[in-house]
Design an enzyme around this catalytic site. Sequence first.
Site, PDB file in Angstrom:
ATOM      1  CE  LYS A 155      -7.451   1.804  -2.025  1.00  0.00           C
ATOM      2  NZ  LYS A 155      -6.815   1.068  -3.137  1.00  0.00           N
ATOM      3  CB  CYS A 168      -8.267   8.831  -4.874  1.00  0.00           C
ATOM      4  SG  CYS A 168      -8.333   7.103  -4.326  1.00  0.00           S
ATOM      5  CG  ASP A 198      -1.945   1.098   1.167  1.00  0.00           C
ATOM      6  OD1 ASP A 198      -1.616   2.237   1.548  1.00  0.00           O
ATOM      7  OD2 ASP A 198      -3.084   0.840   0.734  1.00  0.00           O
ATOM      8  NE  ARG A 199      -0.412   1.991  -4.066  1.00  0.00           N
ATOM      9  CZ  ARG A 199      -1.170   0.909  -3.880  1.00  0.00           C
ATOM     10  NH1 ARG A 199      -0.630  -0.260  -3.577  1.00  0.00           N
ATOM     11  NH2 ARG A 199      -2.485   0.969  -3.982  1.00  0.00           N
ATOM     12  CB  THR A 200      -1.828   5.747   1.625  1.00  0.00           C
ATOM     13  OG1 THR A 200      -2.260   6.476   0.465  1.00  0.00           O
ATOM     14  CG2 THR A 200      -2.169   6.562   2.866  1.00  0.00           C
ATOM     15  CB  CYS A 232      -2.225   3.983  -8.487  1.00  0.00           C
ATOM     16  SG  CYS A 232      -1.884   4.273  -6.726  1.00  0.00           S
ATOM     17  CG  ASN A 233      -4.488  10.083  -8.705  1.00  0.00           C
ATOM     18  OD1 ASN A 233      -4.285  11.062  -9.410  1.00  0.00           O
ATOM     19  ND2 ASN A 233      -5.562   9.323  -8.839  1.00  0.00           N
ATOM     20  CB  THR A 234      -0.859   7.189  -3.772  1.00  0.00           C
ATOM     21  OG1 THR A 234      -2.196   7.564  -3.431  1.00  0.00           O
ATOM     22  CG2 THR A 234       0.047   7.463  -2.582  1.00  0.00           C
ATOM     23  CB  ALA A 235       1.702   4.713  -7.963  1.00  0.00           C
TER      24      ALA A 235
END
Length: 241
Positions: free
Chosen positions: A168, A198, A48-50, A84-87
């Site tokens: 999710k 997101c 998980d990125r976050t 995936c924005n966080t990536a």
Amino acid sequence: MENFFTILGGMGTLATESFVHTLNRRTDAHRDQDYLNYIVVNHATIPDRTEFIKNPSLENPEEKLIEDIKIHSQLAPEFFVIPCNTAHYYFEEMQKSTKIPILHMPRIAVEAIGENFPTAKRIAVLATEGTILTGVYREELEAQGYEGVIPDEALQEKVNRLIYQEVKENKNLNFELYHEILADVALKMDCEVTILGCTELSVLYETYDLAGEFNIIDAQAETVHRTLLMMGKEDLLDEHK
């Protein structure tokens, strides 16, 4: 296979499905051969990125992302899309690992503001805590002359619940909570435009059409638009005309 691109997905899987569905729905196709050539990589076990951004003692997803880029670069796609924005916190290192262009989803979303809402200056960003903490949207907004505004703690908690518990975990596209969040932005944050940063929020954007009620830029939808243009295809739902 020639003239194809690669989607590096699985972050999360529903968001990747949404990207592919949106892409196909917006492609001008009347037979099998009219659709685009692409490879979908659903690497669901990427950490998980976050969670890593909030707690660096956990497993870093960067190594897995770069490994995927290197492996799939050997097939020589025209470009990569990462829904995936966080990536995109790892964008610079990912791009350094390949000569294949990688589409920058947050940058594409910010570029779309001027095309859709040319007078807007104050922009709200709804995203995971990880994306907010990395500042990837703030940097892009400031670079393009906008003021980026992030939710307060109470609103961010609602966004977190919608992304993680509703979409999710339970695959529940909670319209009431989604609408409540957008209304909160409009009433309390004094912003002309809201960016959905997101891809779980993009699933809701695709399902519920609220464009007549709120000024929304969806990062995934804009990346679909850019993908179609780069592949020489007309966007059937081109909102930029």
